[in-house]
Design an enzyme around this catalytic site. Structure first.
Site, mmCIF file in Angstrom:
data_model
loop_
_atom_site.group_PDB
_atom_site.id
_atom_site.type_symbol
_atom_site.label_atom_id
_atom_site.label_comp_id
_atom_site.label_asym_id
_atom_site.label_seq_id
_atom_site.Cartn_x
_atom_site.Cartn_y
_atom_site.Cartn_z
ATOM 1 N N LYS A 200 0.807 -1.229 0.000
ATOM 2 C CA LYS A 200 0.000 0.000 0.000
ATOM 3 C C LYS A 200 0.841 1.280 0.000
ATOM 4 O O LYS A 200 0.490 2.268 0.649
ATOM 5 C CB LYS A 200 -0.946 0.006 1.208
ATOM 6 C CG LYS A 200 -1.989 -1.093 1.154
ATOM 7 C CD LYS A 200 -2.862 -1.130 2.371
ATOM 8 C CE LYS A 200 -2.196 -1.804 3.550
ATOM 9 N NZ LYS A 200 -3.122 -2.239 4.602
ATOM 10 N N ASP A 235 -5.779 -6.713 10.018
ATOM 11 C CA ASP A 235 -7.104 -6.073 10.083
ATOM 12 C C ASP A 235 -8.242 -7.027 9.708
ATOM 13 O O ASP A 235 -9.346 -6.921 10.235
ATOM 14 C CB ASP A 235 -7.160 -4.783 9.242
ATOM 15 C CG ASP A 235 -6.666 -4.941 7.819
ATOM 16 O OD1 ASP A 235 -6.170 -6.020 7.464
ATOM 17 O OD2 ASP A 235 -6.762 -3.962 7.054
HETATM 18 C C1 BGC Z 1 -1.966 -6.086 3.340
HETATM 19 C C2 BGC Z 1 -2.861 -6.897 4.236
HETATM 20 C C3 BGC Z 1 -4.045 -6.082 4.700
HETATM 21 C C4 BGC Z 1 -4.747 -5.466 3.515
HETATM 22 C C5 BGC Z 1 -5.943 -4.605 3.911
HETATM 23 C C6 BGC Z 1 -2.779 -5.434 2.228
HETATM 24 O O1 BGC Z 1 -1.966 -4.572 1.494
HETATM 25 O O2 BGC Z 1 -0.957 -6.887 2.765
HETATM 26 O O3 BGC Z 1 -2.147 -7.400 5.336
HETATM 27 O O4 BGC Z 1 -4.908 -6.907 5.426
HETATM 28 O O5 BGC Z 1 -3.854 -4.671 2.781
HETATM 29 O O6 BGC Z 1 -5.593 -3.577 4.750
#
Ligand code: BGC
Length: 498
Positions: A200, A235
């Site tokens: 992200k 999460d």
């Molecule tokens: C992460 C996850 C997370 C998801 C939603 C992804 O980029 O790798 O661990 O649960 O985003 O937040």
């Protein structure tokens, strides 16, 4: 330290605004008029995009089947497939009997949230809850681990200092915290885990390969804050725990926000890579799939490939890059740039502002799709704000079609992913999901605020499962459940009796 705000906006997604009208415009009407008014040269680009993004039933089936196959391979052995299938060490879910004061810290996007909850057991349940949200300055997202954790620990310390009479910690006890950390973490126990890689848009140095609870503990120590991390959770896992507190039929939790992921309740004897004696209650545990890394058989376009190649994690998180909120707007932007270059969509020159990566955001494309005015004025003004261009009706209609194409692909693929998980669970033990009411707890700004995306997702689930079975599958929005869920898991794993 920035001032804390008590807004409930979404992690890392600017709150979706400019949803001007809740009135739904039938897509067919828009599509038909677009066809007749498109400029000759933009039309082939749009047609090719729609062809490349198509998700007929055969593609959805393939994705659902491949998701189930990848889940099995990832459960077999670490690295067995794109899906990490991380063991959460959450073997006992909240029962409702939890009592006392617990904290939660939620880090997963451009905001982090701190929360406290006073639990009153079966009768009183959640007596009081309070939270604050702090936005993370962008420079910290690519700074050092220490800087990031110091910032978070300082926010948590300030929050802990405002604990009032409604919240009560018995004398002599240490405050306990559920830490929701929404990135791929290889858990080593319920309260420790090593960051595998950032996602992200985060690229903080010095955290990958480290125990994130140790990072937080050290930062809390530097702040002089005495708090014990009782549970480290993703999460999705927090969302599942939070939703399960109210509803025993919750078996799966999905996040569709800035990023995406899914977790589900798994039988321990279906996890070959889990070694050692089975100590779980009822032989169940929660597995964090990290489905954002899935990639098998996705209908991708040249725009996706270019975006991936230029991202900070090329070749990774392909499903996430196709279906999640961080990327949908960016894909549309790339299509617009191509149309501006090859089909002079905005006249003689390519608008400079549009050349900036991520300048068009998913909340923008969502707002454009809600525009039901005759002249698509909202589309015009968003385009003006984002790209600094004036647009005619035909251009605006083309843009709505592009947004729809990308949202449709994302929503339908997300639906296929959900069916893949349910299918895997059902294949392992017949009747466990399809023979009864089964709830999929869903959270995240993309799902919450993008009605067309939601509709496409549900359509795909129904198409794949058929009317009868899909009636039993309830996809339920569980808003901000992951914070409370993490606090509940801190309670379940408390060092004190409860
Ligand atoms: C992460 C996850 C997370 C998801 C939603 C992804 O980029 O790798 O661990 O649960 O985003 O937040």
């Amino acid at each position: 330290m920035q001032a804390m705000s008590v807004t409930a906006s979404l992690p890392a997604l600017r709150p979706f605004q400019a949803v001007r009208s809740a009135r739904w415009v039938p897509r067919a009407r828009v599509v038909m008029s677009v066809r007749s008014s498109l400029t000759i040269s933009a039309a082939p680009i749009l047609t090719k995009l729609q062809r490349d993004c198509a998700t007929p039933l055969s593609v959805l089936r393939h994705v659902a089947d491949a998701m189930a196959t990848d889940m099995r391979a990832g459960l077999e052995v670490d690295g067995g497939s794109d899906l990490k299938m991380i063991l959460s060490y959450v073997d006992a879910l909240p029962t409702g009997n939890e009592k006392g004061l617990f904290y939660a810290l939620d880090l997963g996007g451009t905001n982090f949230r701190v929360l406290r909850v006073q639990l009153g057991g079966k009768d009183e349940r959640v007596i009081a809850t309070e939270f604050e949200q702090v936005s993370i300055p962008p420079e910290l997202m690519s700074g050092t681990s220490e800087e990031l954790f110091d910032f978070i620990a300082s926010g948590l310390t300030q929050f802990a200092q405002t604990e009032t009479g409604k919240f009560h910690l018995p004398q002599g006890r240490t405050r306990e915290l559920g830490f929701t950390f929404s990135f791929p973490v290889k858990q080593t126990s319920i309260d420790s885990g090593i960051l595998m890689n950032w996602t992200k848009g985060f690229s903080v140095s010095g955290t990958a390969g480290k125990d994130v609870v140790a990072c937080l503990n050290e930062a809390m120590k530097r702040q002089g804050l005495n708090m014990r991390v009782s549970a480290l959770v993703n999460d999705t896992v927090g969302t599942l725990a939070g939703a399960r507190y109210w509803d025993d039929d919750v078996m799966v939790a999905i996040i569709l926000g800035t990023g995406t992921n899914a977790c589900y309740v798994e039988s321990v004897n279906a996890i070959p890579k889990l070694q050692g004696p089975n100590t779980t209650i009822g032989g169940k545990t929660i597995v964090n799939t990290e489905w954002g890394a899935f990639s098998n058989g996705l209908p991708l376009t040249e725009f996706d490939r270019e975006m991936d190649a230029q991202s900070i994690n090329p070749g990774e998180q392909i499903f996430e890059k196709t279906i999640s909120g961080m990327y949908l707007g960016e894909i549309v932007r790339r299509v617009l740039v191509r149309m501006a270059e090859d089909a002079r969509l905005f006249g003689d020159s390519v608008p400079e502002k549009l050349l900036m990566p991520f300048s068009l955001r998913t909340p923008d494309i969502c707002a454009m799709q809600q525009d039901s005015s005759k002249d698509f004025e909202a589309v015009g003004s968003i385009l003006y704000n984002v790209a600094g261009v004036n647009s005619n009706l035909s251009t605006r209609k083309t843009i709505i079609d592009i947004c729809d194409t990308i949202a449709k692909r994302g929503g339908r693929l997300a639906g296929a992913g959900i069916v893949g998980i349910l299918q895997k669970m059902e294949e392992d033990s017949q009747g466990i999901v399809f023979g009864k009411r089964t709830v999929v707890a869903m959270d995240g700004g993309l799902y919450e605020h993008y009605p067309q995306y939601r509709m496409y997702l549900q359509d795909a689930v129904t198409e794949l499962l058929g009317d009868e079975i899909s009636k039993n599958i309830i996809i339920e929005h569980s808003k901000d459940g992951s914070g409370i869920g993490a606090a509940l898991l801190a309670a379940t794993n408390s060092m004190y009796e409860h």
